[in-house]
Design an enzyme around this catalytic site. Sequence first.
Site, PDB file in Angstrom:
ATOM      1  N   GLN A  97       0.892  -1.163   0.000  1.00 32.36           N
ATOM      2  CA  GLN A  97       0.000   0.000   0.000  1.00 32.36           C
ATOM      3  C   GLN A  97       0.929   1.212   0.000  1.00 32.36           C
ATOM      4  OE1 GLN A  97      -4.026  -1.378   1.612  1.00 32.36           O
ATOM      5  NE2 GLN A  97      -2.764  -1.254   3.445  1.00 32.36           N
ATOM      6  N   HIS A 108       6.554   3.952   6.122  1.00 35.11           N
ATOM      7  CA  HIS A 108       7.807   3.213   5.910  1.00 35.11           C
ATOM      8  C   HIS A 108       7.420   2.100   4.934  1.00 35.11           C
ATOM      9  CE1 HIS A 108      11.485   1.196   8.086  1.00 35.11           C
ATOM     10  NE2 HIS A 108      11.414   0.796   6.820  1.00 35.11           N
ATOM     11  N   HIS A 110       6.584  -1.093   3.116  1.00 32.50           N
ATOM     12  CA  HIS A 110       6.509  -2.469   3.619  1.00 32.50           C
ATOM     13  C   HIS A 110       5.691  -3.334   2.673  1.00 32.50           C
ATOM     14  CE1 HIS A 110       3.415  -0.012   5.547  1.00 32.50           C
ATOM     15  NE2 HIS A 110       2.630  -1.071   5.524  1.00 32.50           N
ATOM     16  N   HIS A 112       3.355  -6.458   2.419  1.00 26.49           N
ATOM     17  CA  HIS A 112       2.509  -7.381   3.189  1.00 26.49           C
ATOM     18  C   HIS A 112       2.575  -8.740   2.505  1.00 26.49           C
ATOM     19  CE1 HIS A 112      -0.048  -4.391   5.467  1.00 26.49           C
ATOM     20  NE2 HIS A 112       0.406  -3.607   4.515  1.00 26.49           N
TER      21      HIS A 112
HETATM   22  W1  AMW Z   1      -0.163  -0.256   6.019  1.00 22.87           W
HETATM   23  O1  AMW Z   1      -1.823  -0.005   6.364  1.00 22.87           O
HETATM   24  O2  AMW Z   1       0.714   1.020   6.478  1.00 22.87           O
HETATM   25  O3  AMW Z   1       0.069  -0.854   4.489  1.00 22.87           O
HETATM   26  O4  AMW Z   1       0.210  -1.581   7.073  1.00 22.87           O
HETATM   27  C1  AMW Z   1       0.776  -1.427   8.356  1.00 22.87           C
HETATM   28  C2  AMW Z   1       0.866  -2.814   8.950  1.00 22.87           C
HETATM   29  O5  AMW Z   1       1.739  -2.774  10.037  1.00 22.87           O
HETATM   30  C3  AMW Z   1      -0.468  -3.350   9.482  1.00 22.87           C
HETATM   31  O6  AMW Z   1      -0.634  -4.674   9.040  1.00 22.87           O
HETATM   32  C4  AMW Z   1      -0.312  -3.246  10.988  1.00 22.87           C
HETATM   33  O7  AMW Z   1      -1.059  -4.245  11.668  1.00 22.87           O
HETATM   34  C5  AMW Z   1       1.178  -3.454  11.136  1.00 22.87           C
HETATM   35  N1  AMW Z   1       1.814  -2.850  12.297  1.00 22.87           N
HETATM   36  C6  AMW Z   1       1.730  -1.558  12.689  1.00 22.87           C
HETATM   37  N2  AMW Z   1       2.524  -1.330  13.752  1.00 22.87           N
HETATM   38  C7  AMW Z   1       3.144  -2.501  14.033  1.00 22.87           C
HETATM   39  C8  AMW Z   1       4.088  -2.906  15.019  1.00 22.87           C
HETATM   40  N3  AMW Z   1       4.548  -2.063  15.944  1.00 22.87           N
HETATM   41  N4  AMW Z   1       4.507  -4.182  15.022  1.00 22.87           N
HETATM   42  C9  AMW Z   1       4.031  -5.055  14.099  1.00 22.87           C
HETATM   43  N5  AMW Z   1       3.138  -4.741  13.143  1.00 22.87           N
HETATM   44  C10 AMW Z   1       2.693  -3.471  13.099  1.00 22.87           C
END
Ligand code: AMW
Length: 163
Positions: A97, A108, A110, A112
């Site tokens: 995303q 940041h 990432h 999935h």
């Molecule tokens: W993104 O909506 O920015 O594409 O996805 C962020 C992802 O990071 C989500 O799946 C969320 O559950 C996960 N997440 C956010 N903070 C943490 C954390 N501190 N540790 C592990 N996963 C996290």
Amino acid sequence: MQDINHEKKTWSDMATLRFGQHIIKSSVVFLRTELSFALVNRKPVVPGHVLVCPIRPIERFRDLQPDELIDLFQTSQKVANVVEQHFKATSLTIVIQDGREAGQTVKHVHVHVLPRKKGDFSRNDNVYEELQKHDQETLEESSHWRTEEEMASEAADLRKYFN
Ligand code: AMW
């Protein structure tokens, strides 16, 4: 001119890792390469939903340098193979995303990685709706997160595949 190589080296030398605004404990990280790391999710959409990030805490996909991009995708491929096997899945959803309007909440980059099984969602593409919803601020209460112990235990299981 900004010295990107120096910056990358500095980040890869760090003992603790950043995931956007979050400081990530090494107990929840199950793979670390020169330029990337993989961590378990505090709120997985399906069992085995993990995240792969560049070590340098950059916000957008376009900000990745070529070597970071290669490492991120090579690492994501290895991680995807492992979680598909470990969680006894038969397919994978692999998603980035990229930007707020695309559902990105953590600034940041990432990847999935979600192991998928037959019938895991009543409508297959509902996975995207769940991804959009699962970490929205209104739902982001710590009571919905997994415990640190549960996350560390899953990370320890996954780490074994990479030793
Ligand atoms: W993104 O909506 O920015 O594409 O996805 C962020 C992802 O990071 C989500 O799946 C969320 O559950 C996960 N997440 C956010 N903070 C943490 C954390 N501190 N540790 C592990 N996963 C996290």
